[in-house]
Design a protein around this motif. Structure first.
Motif, PDB file in Angstrom:
ATOM      1  N   ASP A 631       0.949  -1.243  -0.141  1.00 18.73           N
ATOM      2  CA  ASP A 631      -0.118   0.005  -0.050  1.00 18.73           C
ATOM      3  C   ASP A 631       0.804   1.122  -0.080  1.00 18.73           C
ATOM      4  O   ASP A 631       1.947   1.231   0.757  1.00 18.73           O
ATOM      5  CB  ASP A 631      -0.885   0.041   1.202  1.00 18.73           C
ATOM      6  CG  ASP A 631      -1.875   0.897   0.976  1.00 18.73           C
ATOM      7  OD1 ASP A 631      -2.105   1.589  -0.066  1.00 18.73           O
ATOM      8  OD2 ASP A 631      -3.082   0.968   1.842  1.00 18.73           O
ATOM      9  N   GLN A 632       0.764   2.002  -0.846  1.00 21.82           N
ATOM     10  CA  GLN A 632       1.446   3.211  -1.138  1.00 21.82           C
ATOM     11  C   GLN A 632       0.533   4.213  -1.923  1.00 21.82           C
ATOM     12  O   GLN A 632      -0.359   3.911  -2.600  1.00 21.82           O
ATOM     13  CB  GLN A 632       2.799   3.013  -1.692  1.00 21.82           C
ATOM     14  CG  GLN A 632       2.683   2.466  -2.875  1.00 21.82           C
ATOM     15  CD  GLN A 632       3.953   1.861  -3.574  1.00 21.82           C
ATOM     16  OE1 GLN A 632       4.910   2.769  -3.747  1.00 21.82           O
ATOM     17  NE2 GLN A 632       4.056   0.596  -3.445  1.00 21.82           N
ATOM     18  N   ALA A 633       1.025   5.756  -1.927  1.00 25.31           N
ATOM     19  CA  ALA A 633       0.313   6.522  -3.010  1.00 25.31           C
ATOM     20  C   ALA A 633       0.756   6.176  -4.471  1.00 25.31           C
ATOM     21  O   ALA A 633       1.665   5.863  -4.450  1.00 25.31           O
ATOM     22  CB  ALA A 633       0.794   8.074  -2.471  1.00 25.31           C
ATOM     23  N   GLY A 634      -0.160   6.850  -5.145  1.00 25.87           N
ATOM     24  CA  GLY A 634      -0.010   6.925  -6.713  1.00 25.87           C
ATOM     25  C   GLY A 634      -0.267   5.442  -7.273  1.00 25.87           C
ATOM     26  O   GLY A 634       0.308   5.564  -8.560  1.00 25.87           O
ATOM     27  N   VAL A 635      -0.724   4.575  -6.839  1.00 31.29           N
ATOM     28  CA  VAL A 635      -0.776   3.113  -7.538  1.00 31.29           C
ATOM     29  C   VAL A 635      -2.024   3.358  -8.439  1.00 31.29           C
ATOM     30  O   VAL A 635      -1.454   2.482  -9.608  1.00 31.29           O
ATOM     31  CB  VAL A 635      -1.407   2.298  -6.264  1.00 31.29           C
ATOM     32  CG1 VAL A 635      -1.893   0.776  -7.010  1.00 31.29           C
ATOM     33  CG2 VAL A 635      -0.317   1.741  -5.210  1.00 31.29           C
ATOM     34  N   LEU A 636      -3.163   3.961  -8.443  1.00 32.64           N
ATOM     35  CA  LEU A 636      -4.153   3.838  -9.301  1.00 32.64           C
ATOM     36  C   LEU A 636      -3.297   4.784 -10.675  1.00 32.64           C
ATOM     37  O   LEU A 636      -3.431   3.971 -11.810  1.00 32.64           O
ATOM     38  CB  LEU A 636      -5.215   4.753  -9.073  1.00 32.64           C
ATOM     39  CG  LEU A 636      -6.376   4.977 -10.084  1.00 32.64           C
ATOM     40  CD1 LEU A 636      -6.806   3.597 -10.889  1.00 32.64           C
ATOM     41  CD2 LEU A 636      -7.468   5.769  -9.697  1.00 32.64           C
ATOM     42  N   PRO A 637      -2.995   5.746 -10.634  1.00 32.87           N
ATOM     43  CA  PRO A 637      -2.268   6.477 -11.890  1.00 32.87           C
ATOM     44  C   PRO A 637      -1.053   5.750 -12.591  1.00 32.87           C
ATOM     45  O   PRO A 637      -1.122   5.585 -13.811  1.00 32.87           O
ATOM     46  CB  PRO A 637      -1.729   7.868 -11.556  1.00 32.87           C
ATOM     47  CG  PRO A 637      -2.012   7.780  -9.934  1.00 32.87           C
ATOM     48  CD  PRO A 637      -2.771   6.909  -9.770  1.00 32.87           C
TER      49      PRO A 637
END
Length: 808
Positions: A631-637
């Motif tokens: 889990d971390q920021a920016g996975v979707l883009p």
């Protein structure tokens, strides 16, 4: 319009031509005729100066110029005809004629021939022969021109049995290549089926004396297309026949029409008249040629005399004769208001064309049916609509003579109405008939095929009115269904089908089917299992009738899944809660591997459904892509961008946090996506994973790579996409806020949306991507960090920021 002698020089002619083209008061046939007259006078002056008193030579206009129909940028089709006695003089004269034309920048199609050469070339080349049928004397030896005209016409009539089938083949090849003028968004006014070349072919058939085109409205239709071409030449300054999108508003303004839609509607109506006249004429040519080849044998068998054509009964007042449906001798159209529908139903059932004179006779004596219709009329309409492919031609024959407008007055508002959407193949009226044709194949799978066929015919009838066409259509459908004679309960079902004809496909492709609110809302709108069954069949028929981009195995499977869930709710079963879904063993395995490696782990698996035929191959539904990532920021883009780089189209995307087994530290995000390869072949999982690692650590410039590719895409001049629109769907889910993005589809759109959503600090639970043609509708189920829906004001603010980011 008389021009002085000094106008015979190039400068005088050019100035007079310019004055004429800028003369707003004169347009249409008078201007074309005046332009031809002006050109005649100029060329006659050049001819007289080049060959004073010459005998045995003449200048002849052929083709469109021969018909005195010069558009502003038309070619000059000229034949220099000579008797062969003085080749030197003729050669000098040709130079004196052709060079001034070229000097003015006019396009010239020219030839120099003796009558024998002209006749021989016409015999070898059908296009030359067609041009000579319109030969007109311009200057020189009138006797020479007249003799050639007489000979060419005599040859045409003598050779018609051989040449007309060749001409028909030419027309059919051109239609297959160019498409149908009456449906194209950027039509070729000359080459497409129903265009100016087809109108010229009909003139040639008439000149053969073998058959004649139905003349009512034909001259006006042809003149209308020529008017549009004139305006196109004037607004573009080019010799073009293609009515491109970016020129349509200017052409409409030149013709004094409201807008491009009004222009296209006039073009379509003209093309429909010419195409229908062509169908009737070529059918008559075939009949005459068949009878000519059969008659000598029959005469020999019967000892002379002309046999009476056989007439076999099809229905009351309707018989088959010579491969067409005609009226019985005792038929009384003025006393039998159901006759047009009965004749049409009989023709469609038999797969035969309706005879033109029979349709005209019915139209002349037709009376409006009483309201409600008698049961027989309703039954005949249903028989006509349920006949499959033959319905199209029979319906067009009735429409050509105004009978459909008499039966269904609301039809006029959708007649020839263009649909400015590349996904749609047809005009609104033709799409409605095509939907009925498609629905006729599904009548065995529904309990009320009559309601399905009427709903198919009426589902887009509201497109002739302002506002939401489904809402307007519901009102019209109630009125029409009651007039046709359905009872109150059936009228309600038909109105519901029309009101909600887009509900299943839009919900299935744009909403989370695991969300109970989604399924309940559809169940409430549909109301009953019988209506759901009908709506399912109508949805498929409508999509198949729209065009190949509107239906696929993937869409079919999503709609079928939704229908199954809604049917359960209508049967009294509550939909299951999405939070109850537990991770599978594969999910847990990937998650543990992601935690152990500290990097994304993925799995690609093709999905198929059983083949339609027992011997066929399974149909692809797409590819399941599972990704587990710490889990971390920016996975979707990051994921969306990598998939866009590899030309993978995303259809749905589920994102959720996985609870790991006790004793395992860390949090894992699981992405369960459905993707499709844009060009058929899937990339290797290892390459996807490597690029995803680089995207997450920032070493892969996704935005730059996609921008480079976007810059290389060809841009169509003048086609400006409407700006993106982002809205919050009210009460669509109890578990999340539903944000809907409508935008022009482009590589990397999901990447841009994902990046913008990351900036708003919301959590995306799932995404549902739906693309039709150039239009994308992407729906996102988002929550706060705690996993609850956003408060109303915050949801609106997120939608506003997302729209602002996409407009940049």
């Amino acid at each position: 319009m008389h021009h002085q002698a000094e106008d015979s020089g190039p400068g005088g002619y050019a100035a007079a031509r310019l004055r004429l083209l800028n003369e707003k008061a004169r347009s249409g046939p008078p201007r074309r005729s005046a332009l031809a007259g002006l050109t005649d006078e100029w060329l006659a002056g050049l001819f007289a100066a080049g060959a004073p008193g010459a005998r045995g030579v003449s200048l002849v206009a052929v083709g469109g110029y021969g018909r005195a129909e010069l558009s502003p940028r038309s070619d000059l089709d000229l034949l220099l005809l000579h008797d062969g006695s003085d080749p030197g003089t003729v050669s000098k004269l040709a130079d004196r004629l052709w060079y001034p034309v070229w000097d003015l920048g006019l396009a010239l199609d020219h030839s120099v021939r003796t009558p024998a050469e002209a006749r021989r070339t016409a015999g070898e080349d059908l296009k030359v022969q067609l041009g000579l049928l319109d030969a007109r004397h311009v200057a020189g030896d009138l006797g020479l021109t007249t003799a050639l005209r007489t000979t060419v016409l005599a040859d045409w009539r003598n050779q018609a049995p051989k040449r007309l089938p060749a001409l028909r083949e030419l027309c059919e090849e051109r239609a297959a290549r160019q498409g149908e003028l009456q449906y194209l968004l950027e039509p070729d006014l000359k080459e497409a089926r129903g265009g100016l070349r087809d109108a010229t072919a009909l003139r040639a058939v008439a000149a053969s004396w073998l058959a004649d085109a139905p003349r009512e409205g034909l001259a006006e239709a042809r003149s209308r297309l020529l008017d549009v071409r004139d305006a196109l030449h004037l607004t573009t300054g080019r010799a073009t026949d293609r009515l491109a999108l970016q020129e349509q508003d200017q052409v409409a303004a030149e013709l004094g029409l409201l807008d491009a839609d009004a222009l296209l509607r006039q073009v379509y109506e003209a093309a429909r008249v010419i195409a229908y006249a062509g169908d009737v004429t070529w059918r008559e040519v075939g009949r005459v040629l068949r009878s000519r080849s059969v008659r000598p044998r029959l005469r020999a068998m019967l000892g002379g005399g002309k046999p009476a054509p056989e007439r076999s009964p099809l229905a009351e007042g309707v018989v088959e004769q010579d491969g067409e449906v005609v009226l019985a001798r005792a038929a009384r159209p003025d006393r039998d208001p159901v006759l047009p529908l009965r004749a049409a139903a009989a023709a469609a059932q038999a797969g035969l064309p309706l005879n033109l004179h029979a349709v005209r006779r019915m139209a002349a004596g037709a009376r409006a049916l009483p309201s409600p219709w008698p049961a027989e009329a309703r039954q005949q309409l249903l028989t006509l609509l349920g006949s499959g492919r033959p319905t199209v031609d029979v319906w067009e024959a009735l429409e050509a003579e105004g009978l459909i407008s008499l039966l269904l007055p609301d039809w006029d508002r959708v007649r020839c109405r263009p649909q400015r959407n590349a996904v749609h193949l047809w005009t609104v009226d033709r799409h409605l008939i095509e939907t009925a044709v498609r629905a006729s194949a599904f009548t065995r799978r529904v309990s009320r095929p009559d309601l399905l066929l009427i709903a198919a015919l009426l589902h887009d009838i509201g497109k002739g009115w302002p506002g939401d066409h489904s809402v307007a259509g519901e009102v019209i459908a109630r009125d029409v269904a009651a007039r046709i004679g359905f009872d109150a309960d059936d009228v309600t079902v038909i109105a519901t089908l029309v009101r909600h004809h887009l509900l299943l496909v839009e919900t299935a492709t744009r909403r989370d089917l695991d969300d109970p609110a989604t399924v309940r809302s559809v169940a409430e709108a549909v109301g009953s299992p019988g209506t759901l069954e009908l709506l399912h069949a109508l949805t498929e028929a409508d999509a198949l009738a729209t065009g190949p981009a509107a239906w696929s195995s993937w869409r079919a499977s999503l709609v079928a899944d939704l229908v199954k869930r809604v049917a359960s709710v209508l049967a009294g079963q509550a939909p299951s809660d999405p939070e109850e879904a537990a991770p599978t063993a594969q999910h847990e395995r990937l998650a543990l591997e992601a935690v152990a490696t500290g990097a994304p782990v993925l799995s690609l698996r093709a999905q198929t459904e059983p083949p339609a035929e027992p011997s066929g191959d399974p149909e692809p539904l797409g590819v399941e892509l599972l990704i587990a990532v710490p889990d971390q920021a920016g996975v979707l883009p990051a994921v969306a961008g990598v998939l866009a780089m590899h030309r993978l189209t995303v259809r749905t995307a589920e994102l959720r946090s996985l609870n790991l087994p006790d004793g395992v530290d860390g949090s894992v995000l699981l992405l369960d996506w459905r993707v499709a390869a844009e060009y058929g072949s899937l990339p290797q999982a290892a390459r996807l994973r490597a690029d995803l690692v680089r995207a997450l650590d920032g070493s892969l410039d996704i935005a730059g790579r996609l921008a480079e590719r976007d810059a290389a895409y060809p841009r169509r001049r003048g086609v400006v996409a409407p700006p993106p629109r982002v809205t919050v769907a009210p009460a669509a889910s109890r578990h999340a806020t539903v944000i809907e993005v409508r935008a022009q589809d482009a590589p990397g759109l999901l990447f841009r949306i994902g990046r913008a959503l990351e900036d708003t600090a919301v959590r995306v639970r799932s995404a549902h991507v739906s693309t039709l043609g150039a239009n994308a509708v992407d729906v996102f189920y988002v929550t706060q960090e705690q996993g609850v829906p956003l408060p109303g004001e915050e949801a609106v603010a997120v939608a506003g920021k997302l729209e602002e980011a996409l407009r940049v």
